[in-house]
Scaffold this motif. Structure first.
Motif, PDB file in Angstrom:
ATOM      1  N   THR A 104      29.783 -24.522 -16.070  1.00 25.56           N
ATOM      2  CA  THR A 104      31.147 -24.006 -16.211  1.00 25.56           C
ATOM      3  C   THR A 104      31.953 -24.198 -14.931  1.00 25.56           C
ATOM      4  OG1 THR A 104      30.378 -21.797 -15.590  1.00 25.56           O
ATOM      5  CG2 THR A 104      30.532 -22.279 -17.943  1.00 25.56           C
ATOM      6  N   ASP A 105      31.297 -24.137 -13.788  1.00 25.74           N
ATOM      7  CA  ASP A 105      32.000 -24.291 -12.514  1.00 25.74           C
ATOM      8  C   ASP A 105      32.513 -25.710 -12.284  1.00 25.74           C
ATOM      9  OD1 ASP A 105      29.781 -21.992 -10.770  1.00 25.74           O
ATOM     10  OD2 ASP A 105      31.629 -21.638 -11.892  1.00 25.74           O
ATOM     11  N   ALA A 106      32.038 -26.656 -13.058  1.00 22.20           N
ATOM     12  CA  ALA A 106      32.482 -28.040 -12.905  1.00 22.20           C
ATOM     13  C   ALA A 106      33.832 -28.290 -13.562  1.00 22.20           C
ATOM     14  CB  ALA A 106      31.440 -28.986 -13.490  1.00 22.20           C
ATOM     15  N   TYR A 107      34.301 -27.350 -14.367  1.00 20.69           N
ATOM     16  CA  TYR A 107      35.553 -27.495 -15.108  1.00 20.69           C
ATOM     17  C   TYR A 107      36.624 -26.615 -14.482  1.00 20.69           C
ATOM     18  CZ  TYR A 107      32.630 -29.894 -18.475  1.00 20.69           C
ATOM     19  OH  TYR A 107      31.765 -30.784 -19.068  1.00 20.69           O
ATOM     20  N   ASP A 108      37.805 -27.169 -14.286  1.00 20.70           N
ATOM     21  CA  ASP A 108      38.823 -26.444 -13.524  1.00 20.70           C
ATOM     22  C   ASP A 108      40.033 -26.024 -14.350  1.00 20.70           C
ATOM     23  OD1 ASP A 108      41.160 -28.748 -12.618  1.00 20.70           O
ATOM     24  OD2 ASP A 108      39.237 -29.439 -13.379  1.00 20.70           O
ATOM     25  N   LEU A 109      40.066 -26.385 -15.609  1.00 18.62           N
ATOM     26  CA  LEU A 109      41.181 -25.974 -16.463  1.00 18.62           C
ATOM     27  C   LEU A 109      40.612 -25.521 -17.800  1.00 18.62           C
ATOM     28  CD1 LEU A 109      44.281 -25.786 -16.818  1.00 18.62           C
ATOM     29  CD2 LEU A 109      44.187 -28.091 -17.801  1.00 18.62           C
ATOM     30  N   TRP A 110      41.054 -24.331 -18.258  1.00 19.95           N
ATOM     31  CA  TRP A 110      40.495 -23.740 -19.466  1.00 19.95           C
ATOM     32  C   TRP A 110      41.585 -23.348 -20.447  1.00 19.95           C
ATOM     33  CZ3 TRP A 110      35.206 -23.006 -20.228  1.00 19.95           C
ATOM     34  CH2 TRP A 110      34.396 -23.305 -19.130  1.00 19.95           C
ATOM     35  N   GLY A 111      41.230 -23.432 -21.722  1.00 17.32           N
ATOM     36  CA  GLY A 111      42.116 -22.924 -22.750  1.00 17.32           C
ATOM     37  C   GLY A 111      41.923 -21.425 -22.931  1.00 17.32           C
ATOM     38  N   GLN A 112      42.683 -20.862 -23.854  1.00 13.13           N
ATOM     39  CA  GLN A 112      42.662 -19.418 -24.059  1.00 13.13           C
ATOM     40  C   GLN A 112      41.543 -18.979 -25.002  1.00 13.13           C
ATOM     41  OE1 GLN A 112      44.527 -21.430 -25.758  1.00 13.13           O
ATOM     42  NE2 GLN A 112      44.356 -20.724 -27.879  1.00 13.13           N
ATOM     43  N   GLY A 113      40.949 -19.909 -25.711  1.00  8.34           N
ATOM     44  CA  GLY A 113      39.843 -19.604 -26.596  1.00  8.34           C
ATOM     45  C   GLY A 113      40.274 -19.379 -28.036  1.00  8.34           C
ATOM     46  N   THR A 114      39.372 -19.677 -28.958  1.00  2.00           N
ATOM     47  CA  THR A 114      39.607 -19.434 -30.382  1.00  2.00           C
ATOM     48  C   THR A 114      38.321 -18.866 -30.980  1.00  2.00           C
ATOM     49  OG1 THR A 114      40.376 -20.405 -32.460  1.00  2.00           O
ATOM     50  CG2 THR A 114      38.966 -21.793 -31.083  1.00  2.00           C
ATOM     51  N   GLN A 115      38.478 -17.840 -31.808  1.00  2.00           N
ATOM     52  CA  GLN A 115      37.323 -17.142 -32.364  1.00  2.00           C
ATOM     53  C   GLN A 115      36.763 -17.890 -33.565  1.00  2.00           C
ATOM     54  OE1 GLN A 115      35.830 -14.010 -31.410  1.00  2.00           O
ATOM     55  NE2 GLN A 115      34.287 -14.652 -32.906  1.00  2.00           N
ATOM     56  N   VAL A 116      35.447 -18.036 -33.563  1.00  2.19           N
ATOM     57  CA  VAL A 116      34.731 -18.552 -34.725  1.00  2.19           C
ATOM     58  C   VAL A 116      33.708 -17.496 -35.121  1.00  2.19           C
ATOM     59  CG1 VAL A 116      33.159 -20.303 -35.605  1.00  2.19           C
ATOM     60  CG2 VAL A 116      35.045 -20.961 -34.098  1.00  2.19           C
ATOM     61  N   THR A 117      33.790 -17.051 -36.360  1.00  2.00           N
ATOM     62  CA  THR A 117      32.865 -16.037 -36.860  1.00  2.00           C
ATOM     63  C   THR A 117      32.132 -16.612 -38.067  1.00  2.00           C
ATOM     64  OG1 THR A 117      34.338 -14.254 -36.146  1.00  2.00           O
ATOM     65  CG2 THR A 117      32.624 -13.695 -37.759  1.00  2.00           C
TER      66      THR A 117
END
Length: 125
Positions: A109-122
């Motif tokens: 995870t530390d190798a990535y510097d830009l992230w989205g807000q996330g989407t829920q999958v249930t």
């Protein structure tokens, strides 16, 4: 401003399929490795899949290999995650991420510097 926006999550029955998309707000895809991660309640964020800009090369977590497929459309600045044969343990918030500083594949995870807000999958059993 550079952003990653995920879409496509929701509720699905076990054994079903869901497709996620992640779009960049600006043309930052050139040379960028993209990844998908997920985080279940009470657990740490974990790697799911990654794809390089060129070739392209892909890399999957053992838990999703053979069921999930990562792909990208560089002309649309979009990366996708097709999830098949879903299991209840796949339930999580799914995040896409960009590795802008280096083009190699990584599960860290530390190798990535830009992230989205996330989407829920249930995934219901």
């Amino acid at each position: 401003q550079v952003q990653l926006v995920e879409s496509g999550g929701g509720l699905v029955q076990a054994g079903g399929s869901v497709s996620l998309s992640c779009a960049a707000s600006v043309r930052t895809f050139s040379g960028t490795t993209m990844g998908w991660f997920r985080q279940a309640p009470g657990k740490e964020r974990e790697f799911v899949a990654a794809i390089t800009w060129s070739d392209p090369r892909t890399y999957y977590a053992d838990s999703v290999k053979g069921r999930f497929t990562i792909s990208r459309d560089n002309a649309k600045n979009t990366v996708y995650l097709q999830m098949n044969s879903l299991k209840p343990e796949d339930t999580a918030v799914y995040y896409c991420a960009a590795r802008r500083t280096y083009s190699g594949l990584s599960y860290d995870t530390d190798a990535y510097d830009l992230w989205g807000q996330g989407t829920q999958v249930t995934v219901a059993s």
